[in-house]
Write a protein that holds these residues in place. Structure first.
Motif, mmCIF file in Angstrom:
data_model
loop_
_atom_site.group_PDB
_atom_site.id
_atom_site.type_symbol
_atom_site.label_atom_id
_atom_site.label_comp_id
_atom_site.label_asym_id
_atom_site.label_seq_id
_atom_site.Cartn_x
_atom_site.Cartn_y
_atom_site.Cartn_z
ATOM 1 N N GLU A 1 0.838 -1.199 0.000
ATOM 2 C CA GLU A 1 0.000 0.000 0.000
ATOM 3 C C GLU A 1 0.874 1.250 0.000
ATOM 4 O O GLU A 1 2.006 1.235 0.486
ATOM 5 C CB GLU A 1 -0.892 0.043 1.250
ATOM 6 C CG GLU A 1 -1.842 -1.109 1.400
ATOM 7 C CD GLU A 1 -1.454 -2.039 2.514
ATOM 8 O OE1 GLU A 1 -2.326 -2.813 2.971
ATOM 9 O OE2 GLU A 1 -0.273 -2.013 2.919
ATOM 10 N N MET B 1 -10.484 -7.141 -5.616
ATOM 11 C CA MET B 1 -9.547 -6.278 -4.886
ATOM 12 C C MET B 1 -10.356 -5.516 -3.841
ATOM 13 O O MET B 1 -11.456 -5.029 -4.139
ATOM 14 C CB MET B 1 -8.825 -5.327 -5.839
ATOM 15 C CG MET B 1 -8.170 -6.035 -7.021
ATOM 16 S SD MET B 1 -7.261 -4.954 -8.124
ATOM 17 C CE MET B 1 -5.650 -4.916 -7.304
ATOM 18 N N ARG C 1 -9.659 0.381 -10.204
ATOM 19 C CA ARG C 1 -8.530 -0.510 -10.427
ATOM 20 C C ARG C 1 -7.952 -0.334 -11.813
ATOM 21 O O ARG C 1 -8.661 0.098 -12.742
ATOM 22 C CB ARG C 1 -8.926 -1.968 -10.188
ATOM 23 C CG ARG C 1 -9.948 -2.525 -11.160
ATOM 24 C CD ARG C 1 -10.460 -3.886 -10.698
ATOM 25 N NE ARG C 1 -9.520 -4.962 -10.977
ATOM 26 C CZ ARG C 1 -9.664 -6.210 -10.534
ATOM 27 N NH1 ARG C 1 -10.710 -6.535 -9.786
ATOM 28 N NH2 ARG C 1 -8.788 -7.147 -10.848
ATOM 29 N N TRP D 1 -2.590 -10.029 1.480
ATOM 30 C CA TRP D 1 -2.878 -8.795 2.215
ATOM 31 C C TRP D 1 -1.627 -7.927 2.301
ATOM 32 O O TRP D 1 -0.506 -8.421 2.405
ATOM 33 C CB TRP D 1 -3.324 -9.129 3.637
ATOM 34 C CG TRP D 1 -4.674 -9.744 3.728
ATOM 35 C CD1 TRP D 1 -5.022 -11.016 3.387
ATOM 36 C CD2 TRP D 1 -5.864 -9.111 4.195
ATOM 37 N NE1 TRP D 1 -6.358 -11.214 3.626
ATOM 38 C CE2 TRP D 1 -6.904 -10.060 4.121
ATOM 39 C CE3 TRP D 1 -6.153 -7.835 4.684
ATOM 40 C CZ2 TRP D 1 -8.209 -9.766 4.502
ATOM 41 C CZ3 TRP D 1 -7.450 -7.549 5.076
ATOM 42 C CH2 TRP D 1 -8.462 -8.506 4.978
ATOM 43 N N THR E 1 -3.179 -2.749 -9.888
ATOM 44 C CA THR E 1 -3.288 -1.773 -8.825
ATOM 45 C C THR E 1 -4.747 -1.467 -8.514
ATOM 46 O O THR E 1 -5.623 -1.604 -9.377
ATOM 47 C CB THR E 1 -2.576 -0.460 -9.172
ATOM 48 O OG1 THR E 1 -3.139 0.069 -10.369
ATOM 49 C CG2 THR E 1 -1.089 -0.675 -9.372
ATOM 50 N N TRP F 1 -10.425 -2.999 -0.072
ATOM 51 C CA TRP F 1 -9.852 -2.199 1.008
ATOM 52 C C TRP F 1 -10.661 -2.502 2.265
ATOM 53 O O TRP F 1 -11.891 -2.468 2.247
ATOM 54 C CB TRP F 1 -9.899 -0.712 0.703
ATOM 55 C CG TRP F 1 -8.907 -0.272 -0.308
ATOM 56 C CD1 TRP F 1 -9.107 -0.076 -1.631
ATOM 57 C CD2 TRP F 1 -7.528 0.041 -0.066
ATOM 58 N NE1 TRP F 1 -7.948 0.334 -2.246
ATOM 59 C CE2 TRP F 1 -6.958 0.419 -1.293
ATOM 60 C CE3 TRP F 1 -6.721 0.055 1.073
ATOM 61 C CZ2 TRP F 1 -5.625 0.788 -1.435
ATOM 62 C CZ3 TRP F 1 -5.398 0.433 0.934
ATOM 63 C CH2 TRP F 1 -4.856 0.786 -0.300
ATOM 64 N N SER G 1 -3.231 4.005 -2.697
ATOM 65 C CA SER G 1 -3.040 3.080 -3.804
ATOM 66 C C SER G 1 -2.407 1.795 -3.290
ATOM 67 O O SER G 1 -1.794 1.772 -2.227
ATOM 68 C CB SER G 1 -2.174 3.700 -4.898
ATOM 69 O OG SER G 1 -0.867 3.972 -4.403
ATOM 70 N N CYS G 2 -2.556 0.756 -4.071
ATOM 71 C CA CYS G 2 -2.052 -0.558 -3.664
ATOM 72 C C CYS G 2 -1.645 -1.301 -4.925
ATOM 73 O O CYS G 2 -2.402 -1.329 -5.901
ATOM 74 C CB CYS G 2 -3.146 -1.309 -2.917
ATOM 75 S SG CYS G 2 -2.852 -3.060 -2.686
ATOM 76 N N ILE H 1 -13.625 3.401 -5.170
ATOM 77 C CA ILE H 1 -12.591 2.408 -5.449
ATOM 78 C C ILE H 1 -12.490 2.232 -6.959
ATOM 79 O O ILE H 1 -13.506 2.257 -7.663
ATOM 80 C CB ILE H 1 -12.891 1.066 -4.744
ATOM 81 C CG1 ILE H 1 -11.705 0.113 -4.867
ATOM 82 C CG2 ILE H 1 -14.175 0.433 -5.266
ATOM 83 C CD1 ILE H 1 -11.843 -1.148 -4.001
ATOM 84 N N TYR I 1 -5.646 1.071 7.228
ATOM 85 C CA TYR I 1 -6.312 0.605 6.005
ATOM 86 C C TYR I 1 -5.463 -0.499 5.369
ATOM 87 O O TYR I 1 -4.243 -0.348 5.198
ATOM 88 C CB TYR I 1 -6.491 1.766 5.035
ATOM 89 C CG TYR I 1 -7.627 2.673 5.439
ATOM 90 C CD1 TYR I 1 -7.513 3.505 6.553
ATOM 91 C CD2 TYR I 1 -8.824 2.699 4.724
ATOM 92 C CE1 TYR I 1 -8.565 4.324 6.948
ATOM 93 C CE2 TYR I 1 -9.880 3.514 5.101
ATOM 94 C CZ TYR I 1 -9.750 4.324 6.219
ATOM 95 O OH TYR I 1 -10.792 5.132 6.607
ATOM 96 N N TYR I 2 -6.134 -1.572 5.016
ATOM 97 C CA TYR I 2 -5.465 -2.741 4.452
ATOM 98 C C TYR I 2 -5.979 -3.023 3.041
ATOM 99 O O TYR I 2 -7.189 -3.033 2.798
ATOM 100 C CB TYR I 2 -5.727 -3.980 5.298
ATOM 101 C CG TYR I 2 -5.194 -3.917 6.699
ATOM 102 C CD1 TYR I 2 -5.966 -3.418 7.733
ATOM 103 C CD2 TYR I 2 -3.908 -4.378 6.998
ATOM 104 C CE1 TYR I 2 -5.483 -3.356 9.031
ATOM 105 C CE2 TYR I 2 -3.413 -4.330 8.291
ATOM 106 C CZ TYR I 2 -4.210 -3.822 9.297
ATOM 107 O OH TYR I 2 -3.727 -3.763 10.584
ATOM 108 N N CYS I 3 -5.063 -3.296 2.153
ATOM 109 C CA CYS I 3 -5.391 -3.743 0.811
ATOM 110 C C CYS I 3 -5.379 -5.274 0.790
ATOM 111 O O CYS I 3 -4.509 -5.909 1.403
ATOM 112 C CB CYS I 3 -4.366 -3.189 -0.171
ATOM 113 S SG CYS I 3 -4.613 -3.666 -1.882
#
Length: 120
Positions: A6, A34, A71, A110, A77, A36, A21-22, A69, A93-95
């Motif tokens: 991330e 994908m 992509r 993750w 990404t 969040w 962004s991730c 969101i 915040y986790y992707c």
């Protein structure tokens, strides 16, 4: 193996905006969904938003109308645009990305998480 990284979060004032962004990399054949997620202190992790391969999106009730969101399938990404931020959006915040690896096995990867703090 699939890695998910991330972008840095940060400190933002209430009412402000922030873009996360991730990027997923490694032995990827294709990516399906994908996501969040976020986790605030003392609370359970919750889904913020998801986007499917086809571009279908879904949002948690608390962020509908404020977060978007998107992509880029060519770059593996996912972006989370956060507007009208509130103090209650403060969280890590986790992707999260899933799909098939080059070995044709399912993966669910993750990121390490990034801190977003909304405060004046």
């Amino acid at each position: 193996q699939v890695q998910v990284v991330e972008s840095e979060g940060g400190l933002v004032q209430p009412g402000g905006s922030l873009r996360l962004s991730c990027a997923a990399s490694g032995s990827i054949f294709n990516i399906h969904n994908m996501y969040w997620h976020r986790q605030a202190p003392g609370k359970q992790r919750e889904l913020v938003a998801l986007i499917t391969t086809a571009g279908t999106t879904n949002y948690g009730d608390s962020v509908k109308g404020r977060f978007t969101i998107s992509r880029d399938n060519a770059k593996n990404t996912v972006i989370l645009q956060m507007n009208s931020l509130k103090p209650e959006d403060t969280a890590v915040y986790y992707c999260n990305v899933n799909g098939y690896g080059t070995n044709r096995e399912w993966f669910d990867a993750w990121g390490q998480g990034t801190q977003v703090t909304v405060s004046s």
